[in-house]
Design a protein around this motif. Sequence first.
Motif, short mmCIF file in Angstrom:
data_model
loop_
_atom_site.label_atom_id
_atom_site.label_comp_id
_atom_site.label_asym_id
_atom_site.label_seq_id
_atom_site.Cartn_x
_atom_site.Cartn_y
_atom_site.Cartn_z
N TYR A 436 0.56 -0.86 -0.16
CA TYR A 436 0.37 0.02 -0.28
C TYR A 436 0.87 0.76 -0.13
CZ TYR A 436 -3.94 -3.22 1.20
OH TYR A 436 -4.62 -4.07 1.13
N LEU A 437 2.12 1.30 0.72
CA LEU A 437 3.08 2.01 0.73
C LEU A 437 3.43 2.71 -0.62
CD1 LEU A 437 4.21 4.29 2.36
CD2 LEU A 437 5.80 3.10 3.32
N ILE A 438 4.07 1.95 -1.07
CA ILE A 438 4.63 1.57 -2.26
C ILE A 438 4.13 2.24 -3.20
CG2 ILE A 438 6.13 0.83 -3.89
CD1 ILE A 438 6.91 -1.50 -2.08
N PHE A 523 11.21 2.89 5.98
CA PHE A 523 12.52 3.17 6.24
C PHE A 523 13.41 2.09 5.75
CE2 PHE A 523 11.46 5.59 10.53
CZ PHE A 523 12.83 6.50 9.74
N THR A 524 12.57 0.44 4.58
CA THR A 524 13.21 -0.11 4.34
C THR A 524 13.31 0.93 2.57
OG1 THR A 524 12.23 -1.32 5.32
CG2 THR A 524 12.61 -2.01 2.45
N ILE A 525 12.11 1.59 2.51
CA ILE A 525 12.69 2.90 0.94
C ILE A 525 13.46 3.98 1.08
CG2 ILE A 525 10.92 4.02 -0.37
CD1 ILE A 525 8.56 2.56 -0.04
N ASN A 532 17.68 -3.25 -5.50
CA ASN A 532 16.17 -3.34 -4.94
C ASN A 532 15.64 -2.27 -6.14
OD1 ASN A 532 13.91 -3.83 -4.41
ND2 ASN A 532 13.98 -3.82 -1.83
N VAL A 533 15.55 -2.79 -7.17
CA VAL A 533 15.36 -1.67 -7.91
C VAL A 533 13.88 -0.85 -7.62
CG1 VAL A 533 14.62 -1.52 -10.89
CG2 VAL A 533 16.13 -2.83 -9.92
N GLN A 534 13.24 -1.45 -7.15
CA GLN A 534 11.76 -0.56 -7.05
C GLN A 534 11.59 0.10 -5.93
OE1 GLN A 534 8.70 -3.83 -6.08
NE2 GLN A 534 7.07 -2.21 -6.34
N MET A 535 12.51 -0.35 -4.38
CA MET A 535 12.17 0.59 -3.66
C MET A 535 13.56 2.21 -3.92
SD MET A 535 10.84 -1.03 -1.51
CE MET A 535 10.40 -1.83 -0.43
N PHE A 536 14.18 1.70 -4.88
CA PHE A 536 15.42 2.33 -4.88
C PHE A 536 14.59 3.32 -5.62
CE2 PHE A 536 19.64 4.08 -7.01
CZ PHE A 536 19.97 4.90 -5.70
N SER A 537 14.06 2.94 -6.38
CA SER A 537 13.42 4.33 -7.91
C SER A 537 12.42 5.06 -6.81
CB SER A 537 12.60 3.40 -8.76
OG SER A 537 11.30 2.73 -8.13
N LEU A 538 12.12 4.69 -5.47
CA LEU A 538 11.09 5.64 -4.69
C LEU A 538 11.97 6.39 -3.72
CD1 LEU A 538 8.37 3.08 -4.35
CD2 LEU A 538 8.57 4.62 -5.66
N LYS A 539 13.63 5.98 -3.91
CA LYS A 539 13.91 6.43 -2.28
C LYS A 539 13.88 8.09 -2.66
CE LYS A 539 18.23 6.22 0.04
NZ LYS A 539 19.62 5.53 -0.31
N GLU A 540 13.70 9.11 -3.78
CA GLU A 540 13.87 9.95 -3.91
C GLU A 540 12.82 10.73 -3.16
OE1 GLU A 540 14.55 11.57 -8.09
OE2 GLU A 540 16.76 10.63 -7.64
N LYS A 541 11.76 10.05 -3.30
CA LYS A 541 10.45 10.19 -2.83
C LYS A 541 10.24 10.08 -1.37
CE LYS A 541 7.52 10.18 -6.79
NZ LYS A 541 6.51 10.07 -7.60
N THR A 542 11.32 9.83 -0.05
CA THR A 542 11.01 9.82 1.05
C THR A 542 12.22 10.10 1.64
OG1 THR A 542 11.72 7.41 1.21
CG2 THR A 542 9.29 7.57 1.12
#
Length: 666
Positions: A436-438, A523-525, A532-542
């Motif tokens: 849900y968070l992603i 904090f995983t994101i 971890n491509v999916q998480m790393f792509s969202l890193k800038e938005k957290t």
Amino acid sequence: MAAVSRDYRFAAEPRAIDNRNSKYREYIEEIPPANIMHDRRVVRGNTYASMIIPASTQQEIERQQARERERMKKSKQPAQSTSIKEASPENRDLQQDSYPLIEEPKQEPLLEAHSDPVSNPTQTQVEFFIDRPPTPLFIPNEVGVDVDTQIEDGDLFQFDIEVDPILEVIVGKCLEHARMEVLEEYEIELMRKHKRIFTQKRNAELIEVQRMEAEFIRREQEDNRRKLQARTQRELKKAAHQKYICRISSKRLFSNIRFDVCKRLQDLGVFKNPQDTTMHDQFMPWLLESLQGNLVRQVTVSDILETVFKQTVRELSRQHNEAVTVEYARREQIRQEEIRKRKETEARKQKRNEMRAKRQAERERIALKNKIEEEILNTGNHVDGVTKQPLSDSDGRYNEHVICSPGGQIGELLLFLSSIEETLETELNQEQVTGYLINYITHGMNCPALVYGNLRQPAVEKLNELVQEGIPTEYEEIVRFYMEYLMNTENSVPRTSLTILWNNPESFGIRYGLVEAFLYAYFTIVFAKEDNVQMFSLKEKTVVKGLNWADTGREAAIVRIKIPMKREEHEDEEPSVVSEIPEDQLLDKILMVTPSNENFSVLVIHQIGQRFFRNEMMNWIKATKIIETIDYDRLKAVFLTKCMDFEEKIISIKADGLPEYEFEIN
């Protein structure tokens, strides 16, 4: 000028003025200057009060007036003859025989008697002088020619050369004076040290002398006490010995004597007396009978008197009790009346004080509202796109333009996930929360980043270092690490909504496991790596934002920036209807304010920001259809209820008792 009495008269006689041609009064050298304070003609005293004439002066004035009236009366009477009276028989008896009485011829009177005295009218005027003006100062004319000269630097003296001896004297004198002061201070310190040693020795000697005197006094007192004790014991032994001797002697003396001889003889009738016989046989019976009759009569009288006294006392007691009861009732009534009046007075005073305090509080409230509007709201910034701006926590320590809501965007998202659990009546696992968070960050969030602003700046730097060094890999250990680190008082910012929420989430209707799952996913994101491509792509938005806040105290007020209201006016006299503007007519624009300045800080709540962000979450859950079996209306109702309860509890904890102001500004 001092006020004078009506009987005051000028004492000097009037005289004609001299025929002078001069306009000014000439100074006479022969007359010495006189002190005006000793002149009797000068009236002295307070200029604002009447002069009090002494009694002696008043009597003297009356005597003068009487003498003047007597003189005027005599002047009006006709003059009498001054001839010698004839000798009377009384005068003849006083004459001697050898000198016969010679009658003198009658003469005419020397003064002519007039009925009216001769008077001539005349005039007089007191002297009037004008003070002569002061003689002007004589200033002679200038004589000669003015000349000047020019003195160049160095013509009169060389400062650097001629100042040396002066400086040598001054510096030498200062050094000598300083040396004398130092020596004097050293001598004073030696004298103080000697005095202190001498005082200590003297005090020690005095203490020793006092100790010896006390010891001597104690020994003397103990000696006297022992002597007194021995003397007392000796006297007691002597008295006991004398008693013992007297007792032994008495026993030896009276051992052979019979004590009841007289009694036995009297019993045998040897000493029978006729008077005693008459007394016992005749007088005593008569006396007893008379006494018995008198006693009976006395008892009867006593009973009667006692009955009368009891009735009288009973009646007086009843009257007294009634009077006392009436008096007590009157006093109680007066006391109750005084208590009632005092209570009424205190109630009026309390009411006046409450009204005064209420008016003062209302004035302060209005002044604070105007101050907030002038210094906080008027300095704000209107921006377009509400959901494109980050939603921050409601806190008075921000020094930048922000949109505020209790808990911020992190708190709103966590309340939304808790509402999903309550609507579905099931608990979300870690995988669902992460998904849900992603999904929300990818498809539903419009702002640039999901900001976590509840850590101090040093704690954020330390957390980055710990992540770089390596953190536990197991799920439970990672969750325990994050929770302990975030709830540590040294790392978290004090008195924020998230700090209060992390410490006791159950009190706000949020499951503790949901909080752990959400923080683990977030904090995983935040600390995702490139593998971890999916998480790393969202890193800038957290973003984890470090703050350097301290617990500086409470805010001054609560400011609610409400949604603008729509007022429908009627043509008739009915009151206007006030209602909220529909959501489709709301402008996607908001006023961002700075909650704090140099003077005070406030707790800001943007209701329009809350409305847009909550609608964004509902639109996201509807558009993505990530949960197909959920009731969206019930979810919205539960979500809004949780948000309202969370806001009320946070405000009651952070800003209990603060004044609350509402502004319809957007």
